[in-house]
Design a protein around this motif. Structure first.
Motif, PDB file in Angstrom:
ATOM      1  N   ILE A  79      60.167 -13.817 -55.887  1.00  0.00           N
ATOM      2  CA  ILE A  79      61.269 -12.903 -55.617  1.00  0.00           C
ATOM      3  C   ILE A  79      60.792 -11.821 -54.655  1.00  0.00           C
ATOM      4  CG2 ILE A  79      63.077 -11.477 -56.642  1.00  0.00           C
ATOM      5  CD1 ILE A  79      63.026 -14.258 -57.776  1.00  0.00           C
ATOM      6  N   LEU A  80      61.616 -11.503 -53.648  1.00  0.00           N
ATOM      7  CA  LEU A  80      61.293 -10.448 -52.688  1.00  0.00           C
ATOM      8  C   LEU A  80      62.139  -9.219 -52.980  1.00  0.00           C
ATOM      9  CD1 LEU A  80      61.113 -12.533 -49.382  1.00  0.00           C
ATOM     10  CD2 LEU A  80      59.203 -11.697 -50.768  1.00  0.00           C
ATOM     11  N   PHE A  81      61.468  -8.049 -53.057  1.00  0.00           N
ATOM     12  CA  PHE A  81      62.152  -6.772 -53.254  1.00  0.00           C
ATOM     13  C   PHE A  81      61.841  -5.854 -52.073  1.00  0.00           C
ATOM     14  CE2 PHE A  81      61.612  -8.212 -57.670  1.00  0.00           C
ATOM     15  CZ  PHE A  81      62.916  -8.093 -58.135  1.00  0.00           C
ATOM     16  N   SER A  82      62.723  -4.884 -51.866  1.00  0.00           N
ATOM     17  CA  SER A  82      62.518  -3.891 -50.813  1.00  0.00           C
ATOM     18  C   SER A  82      63.230  -2.608 -51.224  1.00  0.00           C
ATOM     19  CB  SER A  82      63.079  -4.421 -49.485  1.00  0.00           C
ATOM     20  OG  SER A  82      64.492  -4.503 -49.566  1.00  0.00           O
ATOM     21  N   PRO A  83      63.023  -1.497 -50.496  1.00  0.00           N
ATOM     22  CA  PRO A  83      63.734  -0.253 -50.837  1.00  0.00           C
ATOM     23  C   PRO A  83      65.250  -0.408 -50.833  1.00  0.00           C
ATOM     24  CG  PRO A  83      61.938   0.211 -49.338  1.00  0.00           C
ATOM     25  CD  PRO A  83      62.029  -1.280 -49.429  1.00  0.00           C
ATOM     26  N   SER A  84      65.764  -1.381 -50.063  1.00  0.00           N
ATOM     27  CA  SER A  84      67.218  -1.600 -50.019  1.00  0.00           C
ATOM     28  C   SER A  84      67.662  -2.693 -50.995  1.00  0.00           C
ATOM     29  CB  SER A  84      67.654  -1.971 -48.599  1.00  0.00           C
ATOM     30  OG  SER A  84      66.989  -3.148 -48.171  1.00  0.00           O
ATOM     31  N   LYS A  85      66.733  -3.514 -51.458  1.00  0.00           N
ATOM     32  CA  LYS A  85      67.055  -4.577 -52.423  1.00  0.00           C
ATOM     33  C   LYS A  85      66.218  -4.343 -53.682  1.00  0.00           C
ATOM     34  CE  LYS A  85      66.999  -9.452 -53.423  1.00  0.00           C
ATOM     35  NZ  LYS A  85      66.207 -10.680 -53.312  1.00  0.00           N
ATOM     36  N   LYS A  86      66.824  -3.643 -54.641  1.00  0.00           N
ATOM     37  CA  LYS A  86      66.077  -3.225 -55.829  1.00  0.00           C
ATOM     38  C   LYS A  86      66.436  -4.016 -57.084  1.00  0.00           C
ATOM     39  CE  LYS A  86      64.823   1.337 -54.307  1.00  0.00           C
ATOM     40  NZ  LYS A  86      64.494   2.697 -54.723  1.00  0.00           N
ATOM     41  N   THR A  87      67.342  -4.969 -56.965  1.00  0.00           N
ATOM     42  CA  THR A  87      67.703  -5.793 -58.124  1.00  0.00           C
ATOM     43  C   THR A  87      67.760  -7.251 -57.713  1.00  0.00           C
ATOM     44  OG1 THR A  87      70.075  -5.556 -57.714  1.00  0.00           O
ATOM     45  CG2 THR A  87      69.058  -3.943 -59.197  1.00  0.00           C
ATOM     46  N   ALA A  88      67.607  -8.115 -58.690  1.00  0.00           N
ATOM     47  CA  ALA A  88      67.731  -9.559 -58.459  1.00  0.00           C
ATOM     48  C   ALA A  88      68.213 -10.208 -59.751  1.00  0.00           C
ATOM     49  CB  ALA A  88      66.390 -10.154 -58.034  1.00  0.00           C
ATOM     50  N   THR A  89      69.025 -11.233 -59.599  1.00  0.00           N
ATOM     51  CA  THR A  89      69.531 -11.992 -60.753  1.00  0.00           C
ATOM     52  C   THR A  89      69.034 -13.421 -60.648  1.00  0.00           C
ATOM     53  OG1 THR A  89      71.523 -10.616 -60.821  1.00  0.00           O
ATOM     54  CG2 THR A  89      71.585 -12.704 -62.016  1.00  0.00           C
ATOM     55  N   ILE A  90      68.398 -13.879 -61.708  1.00  0.00           N
ATOM     56  CA  ILE A  90      67.827 -15.227 -61.740  1.00  0.00           C
ATOM     57  C   ILE A  90      68.607 -16.062 -62.757  1.00  0.00           C
ATOM     58  CG2 ILE A  90      65.747 -16.599 -62.098  1.00  0.00           C
ATOM     59  CD1 ILE A  90      65.512 -14.643 -59.800  1.00  0.00           C
TER      60      ILE A  90
END
Length: 675
Positions: A237-248
């Motif tokens: 999973i890739l995260f960034s300051p603009s992408k702080k959530t992810a759904t798996i």
């Protein structure tokens, strides 16, 4: 006092004075000091007795200074200690609660909260849950009809209860003192994990995982789900300051029967301060749904093959096609599908009835309806020799099990002899029949349940065309096959009554309330209020066994097992009089919800302060908070006049005084020889 009472008191004075004067002074030969003293004693005793009979109400006014309450509430949950804010919390509490000016102006009330809310001035920060909503509920009832401020010393991280922001009375200002480091730290977190409690053996079950990232740079994280030493799912999973959530969303295999424990983990190459929220254990109860069915048919028909294919799309179903004369034994079959039964099926019906096997009866042009009337009582058939085509009408009121309309109104008609079908007793209709455009209200697909035995009836042949039409409409057999599987599931489940029914979860999280409830029924299936239920609980790892009694409540017996450590437990509930037992197991997953946070919830606490027109503070601003409370002109002491009314008869000392006066008079007269 009223005018009447005053007049009665004056009259009492005259009566008491007259009687004492007449006895000791009017007839006295000489007016000695003894006579005067005795006259006084007699006057006082008579007057006080008459005063008691009049019983005047004595009114007393006292002035009282009423201070405004100041509730100082401390978060006693373990998250405060985990955020290294325990000393700060105690320092703020002591500074506010012991301040002389604050105590002069306010009535300081000290409380603590975690799961519950209670008065306290000592804190251990060991609470396993945080519920800020309980503060609002309790303070509202404690300080009724009063406008008062509240200081809440907390990190604001709520783990149970409803959203606290709008729970507080907006008229009472809230001053949160925010504990913990507000610096945004690098943190990866499994925020939430959703999974069904149950799954079927050899199927796959879905798991939904919500991941959260806190940080200022791009990061690559590994998300894995393991069972024991085996990795069952892995993703990057890739995260960034603009992408702080992810759904798996993943599908996990259910390859073993029983309680299966899994572990979800998110990691990266970066160093984290809090790794407790990187893992989350979860469990699923895998149920062996294996069912053996026999399709008993004396004829060859496409319906038989279509049913077999539809049923066996579920890997847990096994179908055997057999002729009625070839059946040697019904042992090993859970459900019998009797296709167009005739008199050849006599032995099958008799054996199924004795064995208590549920049946699915499908009729058609070759069915012997007289034989069917003699061997079942759910439906009565009055059929002719004429063939008829029956269309289906779906009933949305059907509630024996969840079933969707998969397009039955578009399906080809089923063929069955023309006649009348009457439903008897407890029969539920899923599909009723229609001849061309005329609804007959007669059942086409119906279900019955009688004394624990379940039956289903499909009144017509050529259901293979339904399966084919479903494929044409949906480019798949799936909807029709699921529909048939639900019928099989209903017939494969027995709803027989048990004398001992125990309710419990298959798994619990550490810190959750663990309650097991049970009901015991006598032979008439009435709740037995005199039952004696005990539970023996064994830790499968340590082999340590504990015994508890279940306490009677409202139509159930319960036991509270809070405080158990994480692990696997076997238990057995026993009714001591009848020796009836129920055995099962549950797992307590190692999960501390209070260790899931790295920062206080500043946003929520600021919102709470704004909602109540208060203001948020930090521990180093305690002096500013105290000054603000002291300078606030809304909170002033009130001088209150308390009026108390007491009947004179309640004065016990007056009775004692009357007794002393009468006794003194008697002794003086005795001493002076006047008796």
């Amino acid at each position: 006092m009223t005018t009447t009472t005053i007049l009665l008191i004056i009259l009492s004075l005259l009566i008491a004075g007259s009687l004492s004067f007449y006895q000791y002074l009017y007839n006295a030969k000489n007016k000695s000091k003894v006579n005067l003293f005795l006259a006084f004693l007699r006057f006082a005793s008579i007057f006080f007795i008459l005063l008691l009979l009049i019983n005047p109400i004595i009114t007393k006014n006292t002035l009282q200074i009423v201070k405004t309450p100041l509730a100082v509430v401390v978060d006693n949950s373990s998250s405060v200690a985990f955020l290294n804010a325990k000393e700060k919390a105690l320092e703020v509490y002591k500074k506010v609660s012991t301040n002389g000016a604050i105590n002069d102006k306010f009535d300081v009330q000290s409380y603590q909260f975690d799961t519950d809310f209670e008065p306290s001035s000592r804190f251990n920060f060991n609470g396993t849950q945080t519920n800020l909503e309980v503060i609002a509920k309790n303070l509202k009832s404690i300080n009724r009809n009063v406008i008062f401020p509240t200081v809440i010393i907390t990190d604001g991280n709520q783990t149970s209860g409803n959203d606290y922001v709008y729970s507080f009375d907006p008229l009472n200002k809230i001053y949160p003192v925010i504990l913990g480091d507000t610096t945004k730290l690098f943190d990866l977190k499994i925020n939430q994990l959703n999974v069904n409690k149950y799954a079927f053996y050899k199927n796959k079950f879905p798991a939904e995982v919500f991941l959260q990232y806190s940080g200022t740079k791009n990061v690559s994280a590994n998300f894995t789900i393991t069972q024991g030493n085996s990795v069952v799912s892995k993703q990057n999973i890739l995260f960034s300051p603009s992408k702080k959530t992810a759904t798996i969303n993943v599908l996990l295999p259910a390859n073993k029967v029983g309680l299966q424990v899994f572990k979800a983990t998110i990691t990266s190459s970066e160093k984290e301060k809090n790794i407790f929220n990187n893992n989350k254990n979860f469990a699923v109860e895998v149920i062996d749904q294996k069912t053996n069915l026999a399709i008993v048919s004396a004829i060859n028909h496409p319906d038989v093959a279509a049913l077999k294919h539809a049923i066996e799309t579920n890997a847990q179903r096994k179908v055997t096609i057999v002729k009625p004369k070839d059946i040697k034994s019904l042992q090993g079959y859970n459900v019998l599908i009797l296709y167009q039964p005739t008199s050849e099926f006599k032995s099958v019906f008799d054996t199924a009835k004795l064995a208590g096997i549920n049946t699915f009866i499908i009729t058609g042009n070759n069915t012997d309806f007289n034989f069917l009337n003699q061997n079942q009582s759910s439906l009565t058939f009055k059929m002719s020799g004429q063939k008829e085509d029956y269309l289906s009408v779906f009933s949305s009121q059907f509630n024996l099990f969840a079933s969707d309309n998969i397009g039955f109104e578009n399906f080809p008609p089923l063929q069955n002899p023309f006649g009348t079908v009457i439903a008897n007793g407890n029969v539920s209709v899923l599909l009723s029949s229609k001849i061309r455009n005329i609804e007959t209200s007669a059942p086409l697909l119906a279900f019955s349940e009688n004394q624990g035995k379940r039956s289903a009836f499909l009144l017509g042949e050529n259901s293979w065309k339904w399966r084919l039409q479903s494929h044409i409409d949906n480019q798949s057999f799936e909807k029709f096959d699921i529909f048939i599987d639900k019928i099989v599931q209903f017939l494969a489940s027995n709803n027989s009554k048990k004398s001992l029914v125990v309710e419990h979860e298959s798994f619990y999280n550490s810190g959750e309330a663990i309650e097991i409830s049970a009901q015991y029924f006598n032979k008439n299936y009435e709740f037995d209020e005199k039952a004696r239920l005990t539970i023996a609980l064994t830790n499968t790892k340590t082999k340590q066994t504990k015994n508890y009694d279940l306490l009677k409540g409202n139509n159930s017996y319960t036991v509270n097992l809070d405080g158990l450590s994480a692990g696997s437990y076997n238990f057995s509930v026993k009714e001591l009089n009848s020796k009836t037992t129920y055995s099962s197991h549950f797992e307590i997953l190692d999960f501390d919800i209070e260790k899931q946070f790295v920062n206080p919830d500043v946003e929520k606490l600021s919102q709470l302060a704004l909602q109540t027109q208060g203001k948020e503070y930090y521990p180093d601003q305690t002096d500013v908070l105290i000054k603000s409370l002291l300078e606030n002109e809304e909170y002033k002491s009130i001088q209150k006049n308390n009026m108390t009314k007491m009947p004179l008869i309640d004065w016990v000392w007056l009775l004692v005084l009357i007794s002393i006066l009468l006794a003194t008079e008697w002794f003086v007269r005795k001493y002076n020889g006047l008796l």
